[in-house]
Design an enzyme around this catalytic site. Structure first.
Site, PDB file in Angstrom:
ATOM      1  N   LYS A  17     -13.353  -3.802  10.721  1.00 46.55           N
ATOM      2  CA  LYS A  17     -13.985  -2.846   9.799  1.00 46.55           C
ATOM      3  C   LYS A  17     -15.435  -2.583  10.206  1.00 46.55           C
ATOM      4  O   LYS A  17     -15.898  -1.444  10.183  1.00 46.55           O
ATOM      5  CB  LYS A  17     -13.918  -3.380   8.362  1.00 46.55           C
ATOM      6  CG  LYS A  17     -12.500  -3.453   7.812  1.00 46.55           C
ATOM      7  CD  LYS A  17     -12.457  -4.232   6.496  1.00 46.55           C
ATOM      8  CE  LYS A  17     -11.061  -4.393   5.947  1.00 46.55           C
ATOM      9  NZ  LYS A  17     -10.970  -5.389   4.863  1.00 46.55           N
ATOM     10  N   ASP A  67     -10.483  -9.346  10.487  1.00 43.20           N
ATOM     11  CA  ASP A  67     -10.364  -8.175   9.602  1.00 43.20           C
ATOM     12  C   ASP A  67     -11.750  -7.546   9.360  1.00 43.20           C
ATOM     13  O   ASP A  67     -11.930  -6.331   9.506  1.00 43.20           O
ATOM     14  CB  ASP A  67      -9.712  -8.628   8.284  1.00 43.20           C
ATOM     15  CG  ASP A  67      -9.604  -7.517   7.269  1.00 43.20           C
ATOM     16  OD1 ASP A  67      -8.639  -6.758   7.318  1.00 43.20           O
ATOM     17  OD2 ASP A  67     -10.519  -7.419   6.416  1.00 43.20           O
ATOM     18  N   GLY A 113     -10.863  -0.630   1.410  1.00 39.72           N
ATOM     19  CA  GLY A 113      -9.876  -0.142   0.428  1.00 39.72           C
ATOM     20  C   GLY A 113     -10.297   1.091  -0.330  1.00 39.72           C
ATOM     21  O   GLY A 113     -10.499   2.164   0.236  1.00 39.72           O
ATOM     22  N   VAL A 166       0.829  -1.215   0.000  1.00 36.91           N
ATOM     23  CA  VAL A 166       0.000   0.000   0.000  1.00 36.91           C
ATOM     24  C   VAL A 166       0.863   1.264   0.000  1.00 36.91           C
ATOM     25  O   VAL A 166       0.586   2.225  -0.723  1.00 36.91           O
ATOM     26  CB  VAL A 166      -0.988  -0.016   1.197  1.00 36.91           C
ATOM     27  CG1 VAL A 166      -1.774   1.273   1.267  1.00 36.91           C
ATOM     28  CG2 VAL A 166      -1.936  -1.204   1.076  1.00 36.91           C
ATOM     29  N   GLU A 184      -2.883 -14.255   2.830  1.00 34.21           N
ATOM     30  CA  GLU A 184      -1.607 -14.181   3.548  1.00 34.21           C
ATOM     31  C   GLU A 184      -1.148 -15.603   3.898  1.00 34.21           C
ATOM     32  O   GLU A 184      -1.972 -16.520   4.004  1.00 34.21           O
ATOM     33  CB  GLU A 184      -1.809 -13.427   4.877  1.00 34.21           C
ATOM     34  CG  GLU A 184      -2.428 -12.069   4.748  1.00 34.21           C
ATOM     35  CD  GLU A 184      -1.404 -10.969   4.543  1.00 34.21           C
ATOM     36  OE1 GLU A 184      -0.194 -11.238   4.632  1.00 34.21           O
ATOM     37  OE2 GLU A 184      -1.841  -9.843   4.273  1.00 34.21           O
ATOM     38  N   GLU A 227     -10.053   6.770   5.710  1.00 35.41           N
ATOM     39  CA  GLU A 227     -10.872   6.166   4.636  1.00 35.41           C
ATOM     40  C   GLU A 227     -10.310   4.805   4.209  1.00 35.41           C
ATOM     41  O   GLU A 227     -11.053   3.861   3.942  1.00 35.41           O
ATOM     42  CB  GLU A 227     -10.904   7.117   3.430  1.00 35.41           C
ATOM     43  CG  GLU A 227     -11.716   6.626   2.256  1.00 35.41           C
ATOM     44  CD  GLU A 227     -13.215   6.569   2.545  1.00 35.41           C
ATOM     45  OE1 GLU A 227     -13.819   7.620   2.743  1.00 35.41           O
ATOM     46  OE2 GLU A 227     -13.762   5.448   2.583  1.00 35.41           O
TER      47      GLU A 227
HETATM   48  N1  HSE Z   1      -6.988  -8.465   4.018  1.00 34.63           N
HETATM   49  C1  HSE Z   1      -8.022  -7.601   3.595  1.00 34.63           C
HETATM   50  C2  HSE Z   1      -8.968  -8.336   2.667  1.00 34.63           C
HETATM   51  C3  HSE Z   1      -7.555  -6.390   2.845  1.00 34.63           C
HETATM   52  O1  HSE Z   1      -8.728  -9.491   2.316  1.00 34.63           O
HETATM   53  O2  HSE Z   1      -9.967  -7.753   2.306  1.00 34.63           O
HETATM   54  C4  HSE Z   1      -7.115  -5.308   3.740  1.00 34.63           C
HETATM   55  O3  HSE Z   1      -8.131  -4.924   4.602  1.00 34.63           O
END
Ligand code: HSE
Length: 429
Positions: free
Chosen positions: A207, A203, A134, A14, A192, A129
């Site tokens: 969010k 994750d 993303g 990023v 990953e 943001e």
């Molecule tokens: N690892 C996240 C995803 C992307 O797979 O959406 C970054 O937030």
């Protein structure tokens, strides 16, 4: 022409994408915004990575203090990920009077209350943001464009890795397992090497905590998000779901009702006619319902160097053009406000898949369990008998309480002679 100096902390995927956008579009920003945005400094342990991007050696800082004391730096972009040392660096930048733009969802979710306090004290901007979904501009939509609404619900596919895995399992029509697709996704760089944060739903929960706090104007800590990942998803459920007209997604759901707030991340069957059902591969989407606007769906790339860089650079430009920074519209404490009611015993429709022995009285016994807990069946499908004599039986229920389903499952599991429960999946749409 206003001169804006930025520093980038971390030149991974990023950070590299952000640097590329900022340098390639420098003339565009001058022309369109009257802003001359220059990368004044970077902090990256792998010096060769910075040099490969074309960054002059003199701009590679040795530590955060150098960036904090650099008068040419106005805005610090944090794209390191994880809590430490990112948190220490962001706090140092804010205390040095630099505004911060971050893509770090874990940091922002867990410590926004602390970061925001320091940002306010120093009259700095704190922009995030890129922390959620993303390149999809959902945070600005919630902070600005949708402010006129009472937002009642939000449903999103907000993790690209899991959406990629579930899409590939669905395309293979059940001929590949979760483990096989995960391996392939790792080889292609979509997942990953340690996929835990994505596949276990962390994750998406970070969010959802951020997005639902903004949408519902109250602090929704990570600990309040009900979290289930996709590691137990079976190829069989992908096939049966398809036959019933459903697509399996890892859905993040936030609801703001008169009874309270519910926030949850779990595998969910979405009716194939629902707009979220066609969000495939690593794409993301958030489907927001407001009392005035009705339904809005924002769709796009939820990850990647340039899409996430797009969100970061958008924040840099916004920050450079505004002096009155926005902070939370709610009491931003570490824990939830005591007056916020959370619903754990939420309502949903359910898919239950059982293997039963094909003999008289089994359905009657199952019906008795459902009746005991007030569960109404909307649909039942009996599949062909398997070689071992088991018969797959699928029930779709009407909306019912989560606790009623849990009790029914406990009763079914306890009476081994009736049936073996194979899977339970919530259904929306
Ligand atoms: N690892 C996240 C995803 C992307 O797979 O959406 C970054 O937030």
């Amino acid at each position: 022409m206003k001169k804006v100096g930025v520093a980038i902390l971390g030149l991974g995927v990023v950070g590299g994408g952000t640097y590329k956008i900022l340098t390639e579009h420098r003339e565009l920003y001058k022309k369109a915004h009257g802003l001359d945005i220059e990368v004044e400094s970077v902090l990256e342990i792998r010096k060769e990575r910075a040099l490969a991007l074309g960054i002059e050696e003199g701009k590679i800082a040795s530590n955060i203090a150098e960036i904090c004391s650099n008068p040419e730096v106005d805005i610090v972009i944090e794209v390191m990920g994880g809590v430490e040392p990112a948190k220490t660096f962001v706090l140092a930048a804010l205390n040095a009077g630099k505004s911060v733009v971050t893509s770090n969802k874990e940091l922002f979710c867990k410590y926004n209350h602390e970061l925001e306090k320091v940002a306010k004290k120093n009259n700095c901007g704190l922009f995030f943001e890129a922390s959620c979904v993303g390149g999809v501009p959902v945070i600005r939509a919630l902070l600005d464009n949708l402010q006129g609404n009472k937002i009642t619900s939000m449903m999103g596919i907000i993790n690209g890795t899991t959406n990629y895995i579930l899409t590939k399992m669905s395309e293979a029509n059940g001929s590949v397992s979760y483990e096989e697709v995960l391996k392939e996704a790792q080889a292609l760089g979509y997942a990953e090497l340690d996929p835990t944060a994505d596949v276990e739903g962390y994750d998406a929960s970070y969010k959802l905590s951020i997005l639902s706090s903004l949408a519902f104007h109250t602090k929704i800590p990570f600990s309040k998000v009900h979290r289930e990942g996709i590691t137990s998803v079976s190829a069989e459920d992908i096939i049966y779901g398809k036959q019933l007209g459903f697509v399996l997604k890892l859905l993040a759901i936030g609801k703001n009702t008169d009874r309270g707030i519910e926030v949850r991340v779990h595998p969910t069957y979405v009716k194939s006619s629902h707009p979220l059902a066609s969000v495939n591969d690593s794409y993301n989407a958030v489907y927001i319902t407001g009392d005035a606007v009705e339904d809005v769906m924002l769709y796009g790339r939820g990850a990647g160097a340039l899409p996430t860089g797009s969100a970061i650079v958008g924040d840099v430009i916004y920050c450079a053009k505004h002096n009155n920074y926005q902070y939370s519209t709610f009491n931003n404490t570490e824990d939830a406000d005591p007056s916020t009611k959370f619903i754990d015993n939420f309502r949903s429709a359910y898919y239950l898949r059982l293997n039963v022995v094909d003999k008289a009285g089994v359905l009657a016994k199952l019906s008795a369990v459902f009746a005991r807990y007030g569960i109404s069946v909307a649909k039942m499908v009996q599949e062909a008998e398997k070689e071992n004599g088991d018969v797959p039986l699928i029930f779709i229920t009407h909306e019912t309480k989560e606790n009623s389903i849990k009790k029914a499952i406990a009763d079914i599991n306890a009476s081994g002679d009736i049936a073996k429960l194979e899977s339970v999946i919530r259904v929306v749409g």
